[in-house]
Design a protein around this motif. Sequence first.
Motif, PDB file in Angstrom:
ATOM      1  N   VAL A   1       2.938   1.647  -3.258  1.00 12.45           N
ATOM      2  CA  VAL A   1       2.199   2.203  -4.403  1.00 12.45           C
ATOM      3  C   VAL A   1       2.087   3.718  -4.264  1.00 12.45           C
ATOM      4  O   VAL A   1       2.298   4.458  -5.230  1.00 12.45           O
ATOM      5  CB  VAL A   1       0.803   1.539  -4.512  1.00 12.45           C
ATOM      6  N   GLU A   2       1.782   4.185  -3.071  1.00 15.78           N
ATOM      7  CA  GLU A   2       1.687   5.633  -2.837  1.00 15.78           C
ATOM      8  C   GLU A   2       3.029   6.315  -3.079  1.00 15.78           C
ATOM      9  O   GLU A   2       3.100   7.384  -3.676  1.00 15.78           O
ATOM     10  CB  GLU A   2       1.199   5.915  -1.414  1.00 15.78           C
ATOM     11  N   ARG A   3       4.085   5.679  -2.604  1.00 14.59           N
ATOM     12  CA  ARG A   3       5.429   6.240  -2.794  1.00 14.59           C
ATOM     13  C   ARG A   3       5.793   6.286  -4.275  1.00 14.59           C
ATOM     14  O   ARG A   3       6.390   7.246  -4.742  1.00 14.59           O
ATOM     15  CB  ARG A   3       6.427   5.382  -2.011  1.00 14.59           C
TER      16      ARG A   3
ATOM     17  N   LYS B   1       3.659   6.498  -6.813  1.00 11.85           N
ATOM     18  CA  LYS B   1       2.862   7.555  -7.435  1.00 11.85           C
ATOM     19  C   LYS B   1       3.463   8.929  -7.162  1.00 11.85           C
ATOM     20  O   LYS B   1       3.467   9.803  -8.018  1.00 11.85           O
ATOM     21  CB  LYS B   1       1.421   7.515  -6.915  1.00 11.85           C
TER      22      LYS B   1
ATOM     23  N   ASP C   1       0.824  -1.192   0.000  1.00  7.30           N
ATOM     24  CA  ASP C   1       0.000   0.000   0.000  1.00  7.30           C
ATOM     25  C   ASP C   1       0.874   1.265   0.000  1.00  7.30           C
ATOM     26  O   ASP C   1       0.689   2.146  -0.819  1.00  7.30           O
ATOM     27  CB  ASP C   1      -0.907  -0.023   1.220  1.00  7.30           C
ATOM     28  N   SER C   2       1.807   1.326   0.942  1.00 10.50           N
ATOM     29  CA  SER C   2       2.669   2.505   1.006  1.00 10.50           C
ATOM     30  C   SER C   2       3.633   2.544  -0.169  1.00 10.50           C
ATOM     31  O   SER C   2       4.038   3.628  -0.610  1.00 10.50           O
ATOM     32  CB  SER C   2       3.436   2.537   2.319  1.00 10.50           C
TER      33      SER C   2
END
Length: 101
Positions: free
Chosen positions: A4-6, A8, A1-2
């Motif tokens: 993917v955010e990182r 992006k 999850d983190s």
Amino acid sequence: DSAVERAKEKFLPLLKRNLLFWIPVQFVQFSFVDEDLQVPFLCICGLAWTVILSLMAGSTKGYSDEEKPYCVTGMEDECELPDELFPVNADAKEEVELISK
């Protein structure tokens, strides 16, 4: 999850820096660098690009002020090694207990 955010968050800035770095490098390589020196030139540029990526990406690990000190030998003061680092089967555990007595 983190992750993917990182990704992006970092993708577009890294892509922009990639283009700003490699397009001039390729221009210099094909315009000014002799054929015999092109491979070493690109190796040096690749090393520089790796340093840039490392500095931009930073550490993925979150550090806290209350983190335990790093253990090198396991004999340092305040050094605690977690048991999961050294898994032991039941037979070996009995042998260790017998030896330590």
